[in-house]
Design a protein around this motif. Sequence first.
Motif, PDB file in Angstrom:
ATOM      1  N   GLY A  21       5.189   6.833   3.289  1.00 33.28           N
ATOM      2  CA  GLY A  21       4.451   7.069   4.530  1.00 33.28           C
ATOM      3  C   GLY A  21       4.823   8.356   5.238  1.00 33.28           C
ATOM      4  N   ASP A  22       5.647   9.187   4.613  1.00 34.30           N
ATOM      5  CA  ASP A  22       6.022  10.483   5.188  1.00 34.30           C
ATOM      6  C   ASP A  22       4.995  11.523   4.737  1.00 34.30           C
ATOM      7  N   PHE A  23       3.806  11.466   5.348  1.00 33.29           N
ATOM      8  CA  PHE A  23       2.710  12.327   4.915  1.00 33.29           C
ATOM      9  C   PHE A  23       3.000  13.807   5.189  1.00 33.29           C
ATOM     10  N   LYS A  24       3.599  14.102   6.334  1.00 38.46           N
ATOM     11  CA  LYS A  24       3.896  15.506   6.656  1.00 38.46           C
ATOM     12  C   LYS A  24       4.956  16.061   5.700  1.00 38.46           C
TER      13      LYS A  24
ATOM     14  N   THR B  15      -3.494  13.168   0.692  1.00 38.97           N
ATOM     15  CA  THR B  15      -2.523  13.090   1.789  1.00 38.97           C
ATOM     16  C   THR B  15      -3.138  13.686   3.056  1.00 38.97           C
ATOM     17  N   ARG B  16      -3.864  14.785   2.907  1.00 39.12           N
ATOM     18  CA  ARG B  16      -4.579  15.347   4.062  1.00 39.12           C
ATOM     19  C   ARG B  16      -5.600  14.338   4.607  1.00 39.12           C
ATOM     20  N   ARG B  17      -6.264  13.653   3.685  1.00 38.17           N
ATOM     21  CA  ARG B  17      -7.226  12.631   4.121  1.00 38.17           C
ATOM     22  C   ARG B  17      -6.514  11.556   4.943  1.00 38.17           C
ATOM     23  N   ASP B  18      -5.346  11.119   4.473  1.00 39.26           N
ATOM     24  CA  ASP B  18      -4.578  10.116   5.211  1.00 39.26           C
ATOM     25  C   ASP B  18      -4.163  10.610   6.591  1.00 39.26           C
TER      26      ASP B  18
ATOM     27  N   ILE C 231     -14.734   9.520  -2.223  1.00 38.87           N
ATOM     28  CA  ILE C 231     -14.278   8.660  -1.128  1.00 38.87           C
ATOM     29  C   ILE C 231     -14.283   9.430   0.190  1.00 38.87           C
ATOM     30  N   THR C 232     -13.812  10.663   0.145  1.00 41.48           N
ATOM     31  CA  THR C 232     -13.759  11.491   1.357  1.00 41.48           C
ATOM     32  C   THR C 232     -15.162  11.843   1.841  1.00 41.48           C
TER      33      THR C 232
END
Length: 199
Positions: free
Chosen positions: A96-99, A125-128, A158-159
Amino acid sequence: MKKWKLTIVILILGTILYSPKVRAKNLATISEFKIKSSLLAQSDLKDAIIYFHRGINKHTSGDIKGAIEEYNEALRLHPNFPEVYYKRGISRHKLGDFKGAITDYNQAISLNSNYPGIYNHRGFTRRDLGDLKGAIADFNKALSLNPNFPEAYQNRGITRNILGDKQGAITDLKTAANLFQQQKRITNYQDVIDLIQKI
């Protein structure tokens, strides 16, 4: 690494040029030093590869934090190892550490900008993170590098669906389904067919 080598060369040349007496013994010592430095660099790379594979194994077995520790050690030994940044990014995303994942993907891309998988992972990840346009740009880049990359079509579809582009989403998902079918990846194929039916 290149700056470090340049510094050593300057120091060695400076010693030779400004030393009042340059003897054969000094030159032999310098050559021996260069050989040892080269072997040490190769040893660090081999050890980094071992830690890298240990990280992959830990990630696969579900020990994500352990995987990150192994990747950290690989990067300590060999900081210019794009695959390690890429895999650590995947592990960070999983936690969950997207950044942190984006930071690793960016570093991997700065070291090797021709690997489509990195763009695909950075895209979702950008989408999240809610950056849908950035995600689309990454999927486009992944597909420009590999036009037969079904995951990138699937993720872009999906995006596009999230953005309200239903037709574009269905087109991408159908392409992904066809590629998965050609690659005999039946589970992935069925997942995409299910997505299409939900749109």
